[in-house]
Motif scaffolding. Structure first.
Motif, PDB file in Angstrom:
ATOM      1  N   PHE A 491      80.095  49.711   9.454  1.00 31.90           N
ATOM      2  CA  PHE A 491      80.115  48.456  10.196  1.00 31.90           C
ATOM      3  C   PHE A 491      81.083  47.467   9.553  1.00 31.90           C
ATOM      4  O   PHE A 491      81.845  46.772  10.248  1.00 31.90           O
ATOM      5  CB  PHE A 491      78.715  47.853  10.259  1.00 31.90           C
ATOM      6  N   ALA A 492      81.052  47.392   8.223  1.00 29.64           N
ATOM      7  CA  ALA A 492      81.946  46.460   7.530  1.00 29.64           C
ATOM      8  C   ALA A 492      83.410  46.799   7.795  1.00 29.64           C
ATOM      9  O   ALA A 492      84.250  45.906   7.938  1.00 29.64           O
ATOM     10  CB  ALA A 492      81.661  46.489   6.029  1.00 29.64           C
ATOM     11  N   ALA A 493      83.724  48.086   7.879  1.00 27.28           N
ATOM     12  CA  ALA A 493      85.107  48.514   8.057  1.00 27.28           C
ATOM     13  C   ALA A 493      85.575  48.425   9.510  1.00 27.28           C
ATOM     14  O   ALA A 493      86.731  48.069   9.778  1.00 27.28           O
ATOM     15  CB  ALA A 493      85.273  49.949   7.546  1.00 27.28           C
ATOM     16  N   TYR A 494      84.685  48.742  10.459  1.00 26.21           N
ATOM     17  CA  TYR A 494      85.150  48.913  11.841  1.00 26.21           C
ATOM     18  C   TYR A 494      84.351  48.123  12.889  1.00 26.21           C
ATOM     19  O   TYR A 494      84.710  48.137  14.071  1.00 26.21           O
ATOM     20  CB  TYR A 494      85.083  50.399  12.216  1.00 26.21           C
ATOM     21  N   GLY A 495      83.294  47.451  12.457  1.00 31.67           N
ATOM     22  CA  GLY A 495      82.419  46.781  13.416  1.00 31.67           C
ATOM     23  C   GLY A 495      83.123  45.751  14.277  1.00 31.67           C
ATOM     24  O   GLY A 495      82.938  45.690  15.503  1.00 31.67           O
ATOM     25  N   GLU A 496      83.936  44.925  13.651  1.00 27.78           N
ATOM     26  CA  GLU A 496      84.620  43.858  14.391  1.00 27.78           C
ATOM     27  C   GLU A 496      85.537  44.430  15.466  1.00 27.78           C
ATOM     28  O   GLU A 496      85.589  43.935  16.602  1.00 27.78           O
ATOM     29  CB  GLU A 496      85.422  42.994  13.411  1.00 27.78           C
ATOM     30  N   GLY A 497      86.241  45.506  15.151  1.00 28.29           N
ATOM     31  CA  GLY A 497      87.146  46.121  16.120  1.00 28.29           C
ATOM     32  C   GLY A 497      86.402  46.729  17.299  1.00 28.29           C
ATOM     33  O   GLY A 497      86.838  46.599  18.455  1.00 28.29           O
ATOM     34  N   ILE A 498      85.273  47.376  17.026  1.00 28.32           N
ATOM     35  CA  ILE A 498      84.498  47.986  18.116  1.00 28.32           C
ATOM     36  C   ILE A 498      83.922  46.921  19.033  1.00 28.32           C
ATOM     37  O   ILE A 498      83.989  47.029  20.269  1.00 28.32           O
ATOM     38  CB  ILE A 498      83.367  48.862  17.530  1.00 28.32           C
ATOM     39  N   LEU A 499      83.346  45.857  18.438  1.00 27.31           N
ATOM     40  CA  LEU A 499      82.749  44.795  19.264  1.00 27.31           C
ATOM     41  C   LEU A 499      83.799  44.074  20.110  1.00 27.31           C
ATOM     42  O   LEU A 499      83.514  43.611  21.215  1.00 27.31           O
ATOM     43  CB  LEU A 499      82.007  43.796  18.378  1.00 27.31           C
TER      44      LEU A 499
END
Length: 506
Positions: A491-499
């Motif tokens: 989540f820390a690595a990719y969460g922002e991009g997915i959301l």
């Protein structure tokens, strides 16, 4: 407040304290709401303050669900452990609604710890990390165990309760006692208004000899008395003993926890004429938790007991019942046994939640507030009450609860008047369609990230994880945390991009 009004409040997403006298239908409303949530594919955590209470609602203890166990406080090391625990992270973030039953027996300090853990793991400063909380119980019933002799740590006095400010839904209708002297006495106990006439009602039931053909459940304050009476009564019966052993499946520690909370014994011994009580609900078979009966035969082919119900005289061949322990939507352990226990006697603590047609109750050794109230409120009418002893503590409810209970009644009454009559319709199951366009966008995003980081695409996310995202279409951190394959590091690595993609920002 009526049951439909309480259900209406819950459906609006309010955090609620669902309360009311014994027999007012709290469990019925709770089960209706749980069905609603499951139809809508919402994640509900069903918990209770004790193992026995959890079994009644097919849930687990709040101690186990929260992962906090028997901790008395959260240290900095505990907080770090919680944040690093991917299983708990997923559990907390996947949960939409947290139910805690029998909160009268929950310490306030425990609720404060749960509140802190929810905020921490859900990265949300709102009470309980933004979850909807449904707290149920009756504060006049058995209070939390006071281990150190200090003032009781009531759940409603906790900081978490004050911060949550649950909406009060106080059920006023009575579905167990239908008027008469017993209901009058119970209501007087709740209002701190016991009078001579109420004492006369109870004293009039002392040492009355029940009819020879009346099936009675005996309630006692202590376990030792109960075990002795049941063993003695079974030994007195002639005839062959039939033995039934509990079957188990799952991890040892989960099995042991489940066995402690299930009222059915690991080894059940029965004979013809044994007095028994059902310890599970099966409304198709016309029995419920607390239904009384007598063993009248054993099926010649299966060896299963045939029980004649006390009220209807209906005969039932009793088959195995299964209890399970669920966590995170998975069954961790299950046990199977006949849903029966010997019922010449049972402890008052274990009787909580049951409805009895008749009972022989010894309150001469009552030792805590609410014990007498719990015992008396199990029985449907004064005619079914047979007392063998009564001490002063038996008629006492905790003095600190009376004023607070009056406040709860008033708050609920005001809300009921504001709501008015409501017709609660059945909720139709909502289905979210798989979004193939979203899935393809996620694959393109993954390919770009894999190229920029110089690693294979599957190292970032497997297709299965992207498919779950395209199905669930998460719009918040909590919803994304709930997806399999997305732990704290991912989540820390990719969460922002997915959301950004699922929220149509790209």
């Amino acid at each position: 407040m009526k049951q439909d009004q309480a259900l209406h409040v819950m459906r609006r997403g309010k955090s609620v304290f669902l309360t009311g006298p014994a027999g007012s239908g709290k469990t019925h409303v709770l089960n209706r709401y749980i069905k609603d949530l499951k139809r809508q594919k919402k994640q509900v955590a069903i918990t209770a303050s004790t193992g026995i209470a959890a079994t009644h609602i097919n849930g687990t203890t709040i101690h186990s669900w929260s992962g906090l166990g028997i901790r008395e406080e959260l240290s900095s090391r505990d907080r770090a452990w919680l944040l690093s625990n991917s299983r708990l992270n997923k559990r907390y973030n996947a949960t939409d609604v947290l139910i805690i039953d029998e909160v009268s027996m929950l310490h306030g300090k425990r609720l404060d710890m749960i509140n802190e853990a929810c905020k921490l793991l859900r990265s949300n400063p709102e009470p309980f990390g933004g979850m909807q909380l449904i707290l149920t119980g009756d504060l006049f019933q058995l209070p939390p165990v006071n281990r150190d002799g200090n003032q009781e740590d009531f759940v409603h006095s906790s900081d978490a309760w004050k911060e949550l400010e649950p909406t009060i839904c106080y059920l006023a209708e009575q579905h167990r006692q239908r008027g008469g002297e017993l209901l009058d006495t119970l209501e007087a106990m709740r209002k701190n208004d016991l009078r001579r006439k109420h004492l006369n009602y109870l004293q009039g039931r002392l040492n009355i000899k029940p009819a020879d053909d009346l099936i009675l459940t005996r309630l006692y304050a202590h376990n030792l008395e109960v075990g002795q009476i049941n063993d003695e009564q079974l030994a007195r019966l002639p005839g062959e003993t039939h033995t039934y052993t509990m079957e188990t499946k799952g991890r040892k520690k989960f099995i042991e926890q489940l066995q402690k909370s299930v009222l059915a014994p690991e080894v059940l011994e029965l004979k013809i004429d044994a007095e028994v009580m059902f310890v599970a609900n099966n409304f198709n078979a016309k029995f419920a938790n607390g239904t009384r009966g007598k063993v009248v035969d054993f099926d010649k082919e299966t060896g299963l007991p045939v029980v004649q119900l006390q009220r209807s005289k209906r005969r039932i061949t009793v088959e195995q019942h299964s209890w399970s322990r669920e966590e995170d939507g998975k069954i961790r352990a299950s046990v199977s046994q006949l849903p029966l226990r010997l019922a010449w006697a049972i402890t008052i603590h274990k009787s909580q939640g049951m409805s009895l047609d008749s009972a022989l109750i010894d309150l001469s050794r009552s030792f805590t507030y609410g014990m007498g109230y719990v015992a008396l409120s199990r029985v449907r009418s004064i005619e079914g009450l047979f007392l063998t002893g009564l001490n002063a503590m038996a008629l006492k409810l905790h003095p600190e609860i009376f004023a607070y209970d009056a406040t709860l009644r008033q708050l609920s009454s005001d809300l009921a008047e504001e709501i008015g009559e409501v017709a609660v319709e059945e909720i139709i199951e909502e289905k979210i369609q798989f979004d193939d366009t979203l899935f393809q966008k996620l694959r393109e995003w993954r390919a770009e990230r894999a190229s920029s980081e110089g690693k294979p695409a599957f190292i970032i996310f497997h297709d299965k994880t992207l498919q779950e995202i395209a199905q669930a279409q998460p719009k918040s951190e909590q919803e994304l945390h709930a997806i399999n394959g997305i732990g704290p590091k991912k989540f820390a690595a990719y969460g922002e991009g997915i959301l950004a993609i699922t929220s149509n920002k790209q």
